[in-house]
Design an enzyme around this catalytic site. Structure first.
Site, PDB file in Angstrom:
ATOM      1  N   LYS A 262      35.708  31.326  56.269  1.00 29.04           N
ATOM      2  CA  LYS A 262      36.441  30.586  55.303  1.00 29.04           C
ATOM      3  C   LYS A 262      37.969  30.664  55.497  1.00 29.04           C
ATOM      4  O   LYS A 262      38.361  31.713  55.539  1.00 29.04           O
ATOM      5  CB  LYS A 262      35.761  31.397  53.821  1.00 29.04           C
ATOM      6  CG  LYS A 262      36.728  30.990  52.460  1.00 29.04           C
ATOM      7  CD  LYS A 262      36.310  31.841  51.398  1.00 29.04           C
ATOM      8  CE  LYS A 262      37.236  31.532  50.086  1.00 29.04           C
ATOM      9  NZ  LYS A 262      36.941  32.536  48.992  1.00 29.04           N
ATOM     10  N   ASP A 267      44.377  29.767  47.362  1.00 26.73           N
ATOM     11  CA  ASP A 267      43.394  29.740  46.289  1.00 26.73           C
ATOM     12  C   ASP A 267      43.943  29.961  44.822  1.00 26.73           C
ATOM     13  O   ASP A 267      44.058  30.915  44.385  1.00 26.73           O
ATOM     14  CB  ASP A 267      42.056  30.392  46.426  1.00 26.73           C
ATOM     15  CG  ASP A 267      41.092  30.024  45.514  1.00 26.73           C
ATOM     16  OD1 ASP A 267      40.914  29.059  44.652  1.00 26.73           O
ATOM     17  OD2 ASP A 267      40.150  30.971  45.326  1.00 26.73           O
ATOM     18  N   LYS A 274      42.662  30.199  38.187  1.00 25.10           N
ATOM     19  CA  LYS A 274      42.809  31.782  37.999  1.00 25.10           C
ATOM     20  C   LYS A 274      43.700  32.539  36.971  1.00 25.10           C
ATOM     21  O   LYS A 274      44.931  31.557  36.993  1.00 25.10           O
ATOM     22  CB  LYS A 274      43.098  32.526  39.447  1.00 25.10           C
ATOM     23  CG  LYS A 274      41.963  32.142  40.450  1.00 25.10           C
ATOM     24  CD  LYS A 274      42.578  32.870  41.813  1.00 25.10           C
ATOM     25  CE  LYS A 274      41.451  32.552  42.889  1.00 25.10           C
ATOM     26  NZ  LYS A 274      40.310  33.298  42.596  1.00 25.10           N
ATOM     27  N   ASP A 285      43.073  34.259  51.303  1.00 25.80           N
ATOM     28  CA  ASP A 285      41.611  33.605  50.956  1.00 25.80           C
ATOM     29  C   ASP A 285      41.258  33.067  52.300  1.00 25.80           C
ATOM     30  O   ASP A 285      40.164  32.256  52.463  1.00 25.80           O
ATOM     31  CB  ASP A 285      41.567  32.774  49.899  1.00 25.80           C
ATOM     32  CG  ASP A 285      40.286  33.057  49.178  1.00 25.80           C
ATOM     33  OD1 ASP A 285      39.679  33.970  49.494  1.00 25.80           O
ATOM     34  OD2 ASP A 285      39.808  31.928  48.619  1.00 25.80           O
ATOM     35  N   ASP A 344      36.662  27.360  40.959  1.00 24.11           N
ATOM     36  CA  ASP A 344      36.985  28.831  41.657  1.00 24.11           C
ATOM     37  C   ASP A 344      35.776  29.408  42.660  1.00 24.11           C
ATOM     38  O   ASP A 344      36.099  30.346  43.379  1.00 24.11           O
ATOM     39  CB  ASP A 344      37.539  29.710  40.641  1.00 24.11           C
ATOM     40  CG  ASP A 344      38.446  30.913  41.386  1.00 24.11           C
ATOM     41  OD1 ASP A 344      39.065  30.575  42.328  1.00 24.11           O
ATOM     42  OD2 ASP A 344      38.682  31.864  40.582  1.00 24.11           O
ATOM     43  N   GLU A 346      34.703  27.971  45.269  1.00 23.19           N
ATOM     44  CA  GLU A 346      35.061  27.071  46.360  1.00 23.19           C
ATOM     45  C   GLU A 346      34.585  27.543  47.764  1.00 23.19           C
ATOM     46  O   GLU A 346      34.489  26.583  48.526  1.00 23.19           O
ATOM     47  CB  GLU A 346      36.448  26.604  46.324  1.00 23.19           C
ATOM     48  CG  GLU A 346      37.707  27.487  47.064  1.00 23.19           C
ATOM     49  CD  GLU A 346      37.675  28.885  46.773  1.00 23.19           C
ATOM     50  OE1 GLU A 346      37.820  29.790  47.515  1.00 23.19           O
ATOM     51  OE2 GLU A 346      37.322  29.074  45.443  1.00 23.19           O
ATOM     52  N   ARG A 348      32.131  28.890  48.981  1.00 22.51           N
ATOM     53  CA  ARG A 348      30.968  28.583  49.456  1.00 22.51           C
ATOM     54  C   ARG A 348      30.709  27.117  49.711  1.00 22.51           C
ATOM     55  O   ARG A 348      29.786  26.750  50.577  1.00 22.51           O
ATOM     56  CB  ARG A 348      29.805  29.008  48.235  1.00 22.51           C
ATOM     57  CG  ARG A 348      29.997  28.230  47.009  1.00 22.51           C
ATOM     58  CD  ARG A 348      29.362  29.093  45.843  1.00 22.51           C
ATOM     59  NE  ARG A 348      30.062  30.354  45.526  1.00 22.51           N
ATOM     60  CZ  ARG A 348      29.688  31.388  44.675  1.00 22.51           C
ATOM     61  NH1 ARG A 348      28.615  31.230  44.039  1.00 22.51           N
ATOM     62  NH2 ARG A 348      30.350  32.269  44.413  1.00 22.51           N
TER      63      ARG A 348
END
Length: 501
Positions: A262, A267, A274, A285, A344, A346, A348
């Site tokens: 990933k 993010d 967030k 991230d 959020d 995201e 996956r």
């Protein structure tokens, strides 16, 4: 980076700014660990008494400095704690951490000698790697001499200098240490300096340097190929997404591995923004992509007889008028549709595209690595990553391999009943959210939906250990840690050797 050399010189005769020894907790006070005999003699047998007077206990993480007596060429003796004394030798992770403590304590020194226990090849590697990782420093944004330079050179003292296995151990430590520190640099780089295009360029440069095949799919290629997950996450950013393939092949390989990372270079949460207090470290991230990138480069440099391909799923998750909205439906690579209930969640989505694409090449095993869920941090804390898989044997193997490599992990289940919440979307094949309880497991179940039939797959959720916000400890700095790199490299080594148990 700190230089590393090996010497068979006596600890008493080597010239250095500091000489590092190990001490441990004995039944009647501190005792000297193997490697410290010559130093003890220079103190005429009174070194433990001196250290005790200075407050030393031999506890792990402890470091006590003592001026050297006339019999030593080093100006300073640094005693680092190894914990409880043992007749059977000290654990490799204990040695790594002790060497890391020494390297951190001696920041600013030009040369330090490590007279820690290093009688076996494994111990040589542990001390070498711990020292290299402990000497890590990220000073890219520090100016005017405000950042101290890491120790310039580490000299590892061992009687095994000329042995073949010791040479291999030092070489492995150098490779893994350098690539882990490269991954740390990537994680620590400010997001305004590392976007998907920039990360892809770094991968291309490394490919050219080390003879790896690198392919980059830009936003046009992603659109043409139907990579709806990557495009959906990257829609809100001025920096478009990338899917990067970094491939290493060996002529004698009998197995192939796909490592998927990933790579959300920042993010914000997207439209599902967030809150303050949860976005300040979100440059990390992309730690999964950094880990798989470091692992494939390590495999190439070590010449492992296994084919390894890293897939970097790179995007920036930002809110804007073009961002994906909660309620939107994305058509993923391979054709499945996903209703986005939370932007959020995201990671996956980008991983799903990469998993399907990697599966088209029919690797023997797929392992994805991601800072995926806060739920995993709640479950396992900040130093342990979760291991999930569609194959129980693979899950246990990766857990074992992580322990061998010195990383903390824990096997986690994929309960079938948690799948239901994701499959109840009335308008798409799946939703990107399911039940709130067990959120880390739900994320794993989502990814499992995209694994091709007949391929063993595992998921490492490194949300806890990927970015350390507390005080440094052992060889672990504040900031990026390069979590999972050692596990992936060790897994590749075992696969190359034909050992999957």
């Amino acid at each position: 980076m700190t230089a590393l050399s090996v010497s068979t010189s006596s600890a008493a005769s080597l010239r250095a700014d500091a000489l590092v020894i190990g001490v441990a907790k004995g039944p009647k006070g501190i005792v000297l660990a193997p490697g410290a005999d010559a130093v003890g003699e220079a103190f005429e047998g009174k070194l433990t008494e001196v250290l005790t007077t200075l407050g030393a206990t031999g506890a792990e993480g402890e470091a006590v400095k003592v001026p050297s007596p006339a019999g030593l060429k080093a100006a300073l003796v640094l005693a680092v704690g190894l914990g409880e004394a043992t007749d059977g030798g000290y654990g490799l992770e204990t040695l790594r951490r002790a060497a890391g403590v020494a390297a951190r304590t001696l920041t600013g020194s030009k040369k330090a000698a490590l007279a820690l226990p290093a009688e076996s090849a494994d111990e040589v590697e542990a001390v070498a790697l711990g020292g290299l990782l402990g000497s890590y420093s990220f000073g890219t944004y520090k100016g005017n001499g405000s950042a101290k330079e890491p120790v310039g050179e580490l000299v590892l003292l061992t009687a095994r200098k000329g042995s073949k296995d010791a040479k291999a151990a030092v070489e492995r430590a150098l490779v893994v240490g350098e690539e882990m520190n490269r991954a740390r640099d990537l994680v620590n780089t400010a997001p305004n300096d590392l976007n998907p295009k920039g990360f892809a360029a770094i991968a291309q440069a490394a490919g050219k340097e080390h003879g790896l095949k690198v392919e980059v799919l830009d936003e046009k290629a992603l659109l043409k190929g139907g990579f709806g997950g990557l495009l959906g996450v990257g829609n809100g950013s001025a920096n478009p997404p990338r899917l990067v393939k970094v491939a290493y092949t060996h002529p004698k390989a009998k197995a192939s591995l796909a490592f998927i990372g990933k790579g959300i270079t920042y993010d914000s949460g997207g439209i599902s923004l967030k809150p303050a207090g949860h976005n300040e470290t979100m440059k990390c991230d992309m730690a999964g992509a950094a880990a798989v990138f470091a692992a494939v480069v390590s495999a190439k440099r070590l010449g492992l007889a296994v084919n390894v391909t890293a897939w970097l799923a790179l995007a920036e998750n930002m809110p804007s008028g073009t961002a994906t909205r909660p309620g939107d439906v994305l058509r993923m690579y391979g054709g499945k549709t996903v209703e986005v209930l939370n932007t959020d969640a995201e990671g996956r989505l980008v991983l799903a595209d990469a998993i399907v694409r990697a599966g088209e090449e029919r690797p023997d095993v797929i392992v994805d690595v991601a800072t995926l869920t806060g739920a995993m941090m709640l479950a396992l804390g900040s130093r342990t990553f979760g291991v999930m898989a569609n194959n129980d044997e693979l899950r246990e193997t990766l857990h074992t391999v992580a322990g061998e490599a010195g990383e903390q992990s824990w096997p986690m289940p994929l309960p079938a009943e948690l799948r239901k919440g994701m499959t109840e979307s009335t308008i798409a094949d799946l939703a990107n959210m399911g039940e709130r309880m067990g959120g880390g497991l739900v994320a794993g179940l989502f990814l499992k939906e995209f694994v091709a039939e007949g391929i063993d797959w595992a998921h490492l959720d490194i949300a806890g250990p990927a970015f350390h916000e507390g005080a440094p400890f052992g060889y672990t700095p504040k900031g990026g840690t390069a979590s999972a790199v050692r596990t992936l490299v060790r897994f590749a080594e075992r696969t190359a050797a034909g050992d999957k148990a």
